[in-house]
Design an enzyme around this catalytic site. Sequence first.
Site, PDB file in Angstrom:
ATOM      1  N   GLY A  70     -39.445  28.911 -23.408  1.00 35.99           N
ATOM      2  CA  GLY A  70     -39.105  28.155 -22.210  1.00 35.99           C
ATOM      3  C   GLY A  70     -38.985  26.671 -22.496  1.00 35.99           C
ATOM      4  N   GLY A  71     -39.599  26.226 -23.590  1.00 38.64           N
ATOM      5  CA  GLY A  71     -39.535  24.809 -23.936  1.00 38.64           C
ATOM      6  C   GLY A  71     -39.688  24.597 -25.428  1.00 38.64           C
ATOM      7  N   GLY A  72     -39.327  25.626 -26.209  1.00 37.01           N
ATOM      8  CA  GLY A  72     -39.445  25.530 -27.663  1.00 37.01           C
ATOM      9  C   GLY A  72     -40.322  26.605 -28.265  1.00 37.01           C
ATOM     10  CB  SER A  73     -42.381  29.285 -26.743  1.00 40.91           C
ATOM     11  OG  SER A  73     -43.225  28.462 -25.967  1.00 40.91           O
ATOM     12  CE  LYS A 108     -45.027  34.117 -26.875  1.00 37.79           C
ATOM     13  NZ  LYS A 108     -44.157  33.001 -26.450  1.00 37.79           N
ATOM     14  CB  SER A 161     -46.468  29.864 -26.828  1.00 44.57           C
ATOM     15  OG  SER A 161     -45.307  30.488 -26.292  1.00 44.57           O
TER      16      SER A 161
END
Length: 504
Positions: free
Chosen positions: A315-318, A218, A294
């Site tokens: 960090g929150g589902g990426s 990434k 993301s």
Amino acid sequence: MGGSSSTGRGKTKGSSPLAMTPVEEVDISAVRYKPPTLQAPHLTGFSLRAFVWLMESPLLGPLITSVLKSQNNMPQTLQQTVIPERPMYYPEYPPQDTEPGVVLVGEDRHPVERVHEALQYLPSYDPSVRWATEEKLPFLYWKIRDFAHAYSSGITTPSVVAEHVIAGVEEWNNKKPPMPMLIYFNADDLRRQAEASTKRFEQGNPMSILDGIFVAIKDDIDCFPYPTKGATTFFDQIHTVEKDAVCVARLRKCGVIFIGKANMHELGLGVTGNNPNYGTARNPHSVDRYTGGSSSGPAALVSSGLCSVAIGTDGGGSVRIPSALCGIVGFKTTYGRTDMTGVLCDSGTVEVASPLTSSVEDAMLVYFAIAGSRPMDKLTLRPSPLCVPNLLSPDNSNILGSVKIGKYTEWFHDVSDREISSTCEDALKLLCNTFGCQIEEIILPELEEMRTAHVVSIGSESFCDLNPHYKAGRRTEFTLDTRTSLALFGSFSSTDYVASQCIR
């Protein structure tokens, strides 16, 4: 800021202000689910540009953000409510007893040794499953051990596979609409890496089971000598890549082949993967749909079959969101378990580097290549010992049959299209009927509070990292999407951040 809400700890009203019930006294049976009441404008084109300009205005911006936050109940939760818990700035975990059927692995050992040990606890590889006939097989995801067998048996070589990868990248890029899964790609460098791996196999000396495995990184993770842009148009001009991120260096020691820097939502500040700078990595299964984000490029690359492994950040589902939408395996590692040195978001308290793979088995092997806490995290977080499931152990003979799946039915069915929840219901039934998993009805209280606390936590930390560039005149070089988020994040106060850590 999307999410669902439910009544939580019964905020009790004394004289004033409101106070949350201590967590030990929460009555779960009293929780009542409420559909989300998110209030936010849906804007495109000129109206979006005008809105961003207003958000960034020193005079009108604070007023607009204040209205948006009030409409979404944020001040009441964070500033007008007494929260009885003390703040927790890092996710800490109490010591846990070792589970049956697992083996402890020393995380300070060389990555190759850890991967080799993890390999010993997988069922024996049966090549006949894939190589039984001479017939051309339909498309199947090749796993890491499939590639390793093909290389060691002379069926193919990393150099031959590299040419297929190069052709695949070009084919996807030339589609209409195009499929820009990579932000940076160098075919000559890919050939060079593949040639070195091919020679190691010819000499009978591969570095590990991961030698010759194609891996995408990434674009917010350093992979020397490729630039790290974070999917922006300029970040590589102020961020010089001098060496690999630690997780990338560990993979390199295992002999993997890096195919380039994968597309993503700009700076990871979104869950769609939409990127106006480089184009959007579409879902390979349905190109008119998003991959989710993301880590959109990593998911698209693995889902398309161009590589078995990609490394993203979550960090929150990426990692988990695009993996779910693209039908692959996304594994968010425990915070602090993987050294984040060399990752753009290495100073936050929610983000981790994690694998996206075509199978659970591959996620396990890659995890043991990249795992290992940085020294400070060992002191502050005191992580549990690194362990690997021994899938040959009698304790794991029916491992899925012992799995309990929590299902919050009201939240589960609160979707825009019932077909979505019906499809998920079918998946749950398959797990139960085929593997014996058990479904248990659960309740998730305080969903709205959790959503708010997460947005403030990750938003404040992101803004803190980016604020020097934001203030130095780079603001207009971000996309409108990112600028909107940063304008909101910049409005959060220290009080908001501390209250969010109390909720945490």
